[in-house]
Design a protein around this motif. Structure first.
Motif, mmCIF file in Angstrom:
data_model
loop_
_atom_site.group_PDB
_atom_site.id
_atom_site.type_symbol
_atom_site.label_atom_id
_atom_site.label_comp_id
_atom_site.label_asym_id
_atom_site.label_seq_id
_atom_site.Cartn_x
_atom_site.Cartn_y
_atom_site.Cartn_z
ATOM 1 N N LEU A 218 21.876 -10.576 -16.712
ATOM 2 C CA LEU A 218 22.091 -11.994 -18.170
ATOM 3 C C LEU A 218 21.682 -13.109 -18.434
ATOM 4 O O LEU A 218 21.712 -14.050 -17.965
ATOM 5 C CB LEU A 218 23.190 -11.829 -18.042
ATOM 6 C CG LEU A 218 24.508 -12.106 -19.535
ATOM 7 C CD1 LEU A 218 24.581 -10.502 -20.523
ATOM 8 C CD2 LEU A 218 25.670 -12.235 -18.656
ATOM 9 N N ILE A 219 20.745 -12.768 -19.967
ATOM 10 C CA ILE A 219 20.058 -13.973 -20.252
ATOM 11 C C ILE A 219 21.415 -14.155 -21.374
ATOM 12 O O ILE A 219 21.616 -13.724 -22.226
ATOM 13 C CB ILE A 219 18.786 -13.914 -20.155
ATOM 14 C CG1 ILE A 219 18.428 -13.010 -19.521
ATOM 15 C CG2 ILE A 219 17.776 -15.063 -20.505
ATOM 16 C CD1 ILE A 219 17.870 -13.802 -17.845
ATOM 17 N N GLY B 267 19.413 1.397 -21.522
ATOM 18 C CA GLY B 267 19.979 0.262 -20.371
ATOM 19 C C GLY B 267 19.795 -1.222 -20.297
ATOM 20 O O GLY B 267 19.884 -1.808 -19.384
ATOM 21 N N HIS B 268 19.058 -1.359 -21.445
ATOM 22 C CA HIS B 268 19.556 -2.559 -22.324
ATOM 23 C C HIS B 268 20.529 -2.817 -23.110
ATOM 24 O O HIS B 268 21.127 -2.268 -24.572
ATOM 25 C CB HIS B 268 18.171 -3.561 -23.088
ATOM 26 C CG HIS B 268 16.917 -3.136 -22.009
ATOM 27 N ND1 HIS B 268 16.943 -3.857 -20.512
ATOM 28 C CD2 HIS B 268 16.044 -1.645 -21.176
ATOM 29 C CE1 HIS B 268 15.827 -3.042 -19.830
ATOM 30 N NE2 HIS B 268 15.002 -2.088 -20.613
ATOM 31 N N ALA B 269 21.391 -4.078 -23.300
ATOM 32 C CA ALA B 269 22.143 -4.699 -24.369
ATOM 33 C C ALA B 269 21.517 -5.915 -24.877
ATOM 34 O O ALA B 269 21.083 -6.755 -24.508
ATOM 35 C CB ALA B 269 23.291 -4.391 -23.776
ATOM 36 N N ARG B 270 21.648 -6.038 -26.270
ATOM 37 C CA ARG B 270 21.894 -7.472 -27.066
ATOM 38 C C ARG B 270 23.332 -8.053 -27.253
ATOM 39 O O ARG B 270 24.366 -6.436 -28.446
ATOM 40 C CB ARG B 270 21.172 -7.491 -27.963
ATOM 41 C CG ARG B 270 21.176 -8.988 -28.821
ATOM 42 C CD ARG B 270 20.444 -8.611 -30.227
ATOM 43 N NE ARG B 270 20.336 -7.969 -30.645
ATOM 44 C CZ ARG B 270 19.506 -6.983 -32.010
ATOM 45 N NH1 ARG B 270 19.217 -8.069 -32.089
ATOM 46 N NH2 ARG B 270 19.996 -5.934 -33.032
ATOM 47 N N ALA B 271 23.926 -8.939 -26.333
ATOM 48 C CA ALA B 271 25.390 -8.667 -27.344
ATOM 49 C C ALA B 271 25.779 -10.100 -28.207
ATOM 50 O O ALA B 271 24.770 -11.533 -27.417
ATOM 51 C CB ALA B 271 26.496 -9.304 -26.083
ATOM 52 N N THR B 272 26.384 -10.367 -29.062
ATOM 53 C CA THR B 272 26.333 -11.697 -29.411
ATOM 54 C C THR B 272 27.602 -11.787 -29.442
ATOM 55 O O THR B 272 28.795 -11.116 -29.476
ATOM 56 C CB THR B 272 27.061 -10.946 -31.200
ATOM 57 O OG1 THR B 272 25.230 -11.024 -31.795
ATOM 58 C CG2 THR B 272 27.128 -12.585 -31.763
ATOM 59 N N VAL B 273 28.170 -13.211 -28.688
ATOM 60 C CA VAL B 273 29.314 -14.312 -28.293
ATOM 61 C C VAL B 273 29.621 -14.671 -28.577
ATOM 62 O O VAL B 273 29.034 -15.620 -29.042
ATOM 63 C CB VAL B 273 29.204 -13.837 -26.905
ATOM 64 C CG1 VAL B 273 30.370 -14.008 -25.917
ATOM 65 C CG2 VAL B 273 28.507 -12.956 -25.689
ATOM 66 N N GLY C 194 26.523 -16.949 -29.233
ATOM 67 C CA GLY C 194 25.302 -17.169 -28.755
ATOM 68 C C GLY C 194 25.039 -15.114 -28.293
ATOM 69 O O GLY C 194 25.571 -14.936 -29.005
ATOM 70 N N GLN C 195 23.704 -15.329 -28.090
ATOM 71 C CA GLN C 195 23.367 -14.314 -27.852
ATOM 72 C C GLN C 195 22.801 -14.000 -26.592
ATOM 73 O O GLN C 195 21.898 -14.392 -25.488
ATOM 74 C CB GLN C 195 22.166 -13.882 -28.946
ATOM 75 C CG GLN C 195 22.348 -13.000 -30.179
ATOM 76 C CD GLN C 195 21.233 -12.365 -30.936
ATOM 77 O OE1 GLN C 195 20.088 -12.865 -30.702
ATOM 78 N NE2 GLN C 195 21.427 -11.475 -31.622
ATOM 79 N N TYR C 196 23.190 -12.372 -26.236
ATOM 80 C CA TYR C 196 22.352 -12.370 -24.444
ATOM 81 C C TYR C 196 22.430 -11.386 -24.412
ATOM 82 O O TYR C 196 22.339 -10.031 -25.233
ATOM 83 C CB TYR C 196 23.721 -12.401 -23.358
ATOM 84 C CG TYR C 196 24.439 -13.727 -23.363
ATOM 85 C CD1 TYR C 196 24.386 -14.539 -22.709
ATOM 86 C CD2 TYR C 196 25.267 -14.654 -24.741
ATOM 87 C CE1 TYR C 196 25.108 -16.110 -21.942
ATOM 88 C CE2 TYR C 196 26.056 -15.482 -24.783
ATOM 89 C CZ TYR C 196 25.723 -16.042 -23.899
ATOM 90 O OH TYR C 196 26.982 -17.773 -23.500
ATOM 91 N N PHE C 197 21.099 -11.531 -23.238
ATOM 92 C CA PHE C 197 20.417 -10.312 -23.097
ATOM 93 C C PHE C 197 20.387 -9.169 -22.155
ATOM 94 O O PHE C 197 19.715 -10.126 -20.951
ATOM 95 C CB PHE C 197 18.965 -10.297 -23.669
ATOM 96 C CG PHE C 197 18.744 -10.202 -25.390
ATOM 97 C CD1 PHE C 197 18.301 -10.071 -25.978
ATOM 98 C CD2 PHE C 197 18.417 -11.983 -25.330
ATOM 99 C CE1 PHE C 197 17.763 -9.806 -27.040
ATOM 100 C CE2 PHE C 197 18.226 -12.769 -26.628
ATOM 101 C CZ PHE C 197 18.367 -11.350 -27.758
#
Length: 117
Positions: free
Chosen positions: A107-108, A75-81, A93-96
């Protein structure tokens, strides 16, 4: 389960308020919370988030955000944007994200990729 993250960031480059709202509504859950390193304080709720990304579009016409990688667990994700201006990379950037029922509820964001100094 991470389609919501792609949809959420697709709203950043949508030139129409209606399009941004439609994408945002499809991507976020109730009591949405967003912490952006460029915002003076956390952005809370749909309307505040829509105002924030509208400001991004006004300050950077032709800019967009594109998710280039996602990893997910429990239920958690790390996204590179990538944030692009006229197709050229401005910043990565990176988003959690915390996900519930297929939507982003928290979203952080962080600039860069956390490279050692």
């Amino acid at each position: 389960m991470t389609d919501c993250i792609h949809t959420l960031f697709a709203a950043w480059g949508d030139p129409s308020p209606e399009g941004r709202a439609e994408k945002t509504d499809a991507a976020i859950g109730p009591n949405f919370y967003y912490s952006d390193p460029n915002a003076p304080e956390p952005v809370q709720g749909r309307d505040a988030y829509l105002a924030y990304i509208a400001m991004f579009g006004e300050m950077m016409p032709g800019a967009s955000a594109k998710v280039v990688h996602i990893s997910e667990h429990r239920g958690h994700a790390r996204a590179t944007v990538d944030f692009l201006k006229d197709g050229a990379l401005m910043v990565r950037g990176q988003y959690f994200a915390d996900l519930e029922d297929g939507k982003v509820v928290r979203l952080i964001g962080f600039p860069g990729m956390g490279e050692p100094e």
